[in-house]
Design a protein around this motif. Structure first.
Motif, PDB file in Angstrom:
ATOM      1  N   TYR A  28       9.221 -27.193-127.680  1.00  0.00           N
ATOM      2  CA  TYR A  28       7.984 -27.263-128.474  1.00  0.00           C
ATOM      3  C   TYR A  28       8.024 -28.457-129.430  1.00  0.00           C
ATOM      4  N   ALA A  31       7.322 -31.519-127.410  1.00  0.00           N
ATOM      5  CA  ALA A  31       5.901 -31.645-127.068  1.00  0.00           C
ATOM      6  C   ALA A  31       5.099 -32.192-128.242  1.00  0.00           C
ATOM      7  N   GLU A  78       3.797 -31.241-120.983  1.00  0.00           N
ATOM      8  CA  GLU A  78       4.982 -30.504-121.431  1.00  0.00           C
ATOM      9  C   GLU A  78       4.692 -29.012-121.519  1.00  0.00           C
ATOM     10  N   MET A  79       3.521 -28.646-122.009  1.00  0.00           N
ATOM     11  CA  MET A  79       3.163 -27.227-122.108  1.00  0.00           C
ATOM     12  C   MET A  79       3.030 -26.605-120.722  1.00  0.00           C
ATOM     13  N   GLY A  83       5.173 -23.520-119.207  1.00  0.00           N
ATOM     14  CA  GLY A  83       4.534 -22.340-118.624  1.00  0.00           C
ATOM     15  C   GLY A  83       5.094 -22.017-117.252  1.00  0.00           C
TER      16      GLY A  83
END
Length: 87
Positions: A28, A31, A78-79, A83
């Motif tokens: 995170y 990102a 990136e997210m 996922g």
């Protein structure tokens, strides 16, 4: 039994609570850095382009939009990767 130092791995391979939390937050943080980094690089690139060529605000505006777009692309990429990894 080995003592746990914050942020360090013990001799028996067990991570401290701080190290586990930092390791979990790493994707995170990466990102967010991509998002912020793209915008900053775009603004600075536009600023120096305008300063060098005397093109007024247009270089900064154009490269800011490109940088922000690249930052959002990197952030969303990136997210999406995170996922897929959690599934």
């Amino acid at each position: 039994m080995a003592e746990k130092e914050p942020g360090k791995e013990t001799k028996d391979g067990e991570l401290s609570e701080t190290a586990r939390q930092m390791r979990a937050a790493e994707p995170y943080i990466a990102a967010v850095w991509k998002l912020v980094g793209g915008a900053v690089v775009g603004v600075l690139g536009g600023y120096f382009l305008d300063k060098g060529l005397g093109t007024g605000p247009w270089g900064m505006l154009g490269l800011s939009l490109v940088g922000i777009s690249a930052g959002f692309y990197g952030f969303l990429h990136e997210m999406a990767r995170l996922g897929k990894r959690k599934q």
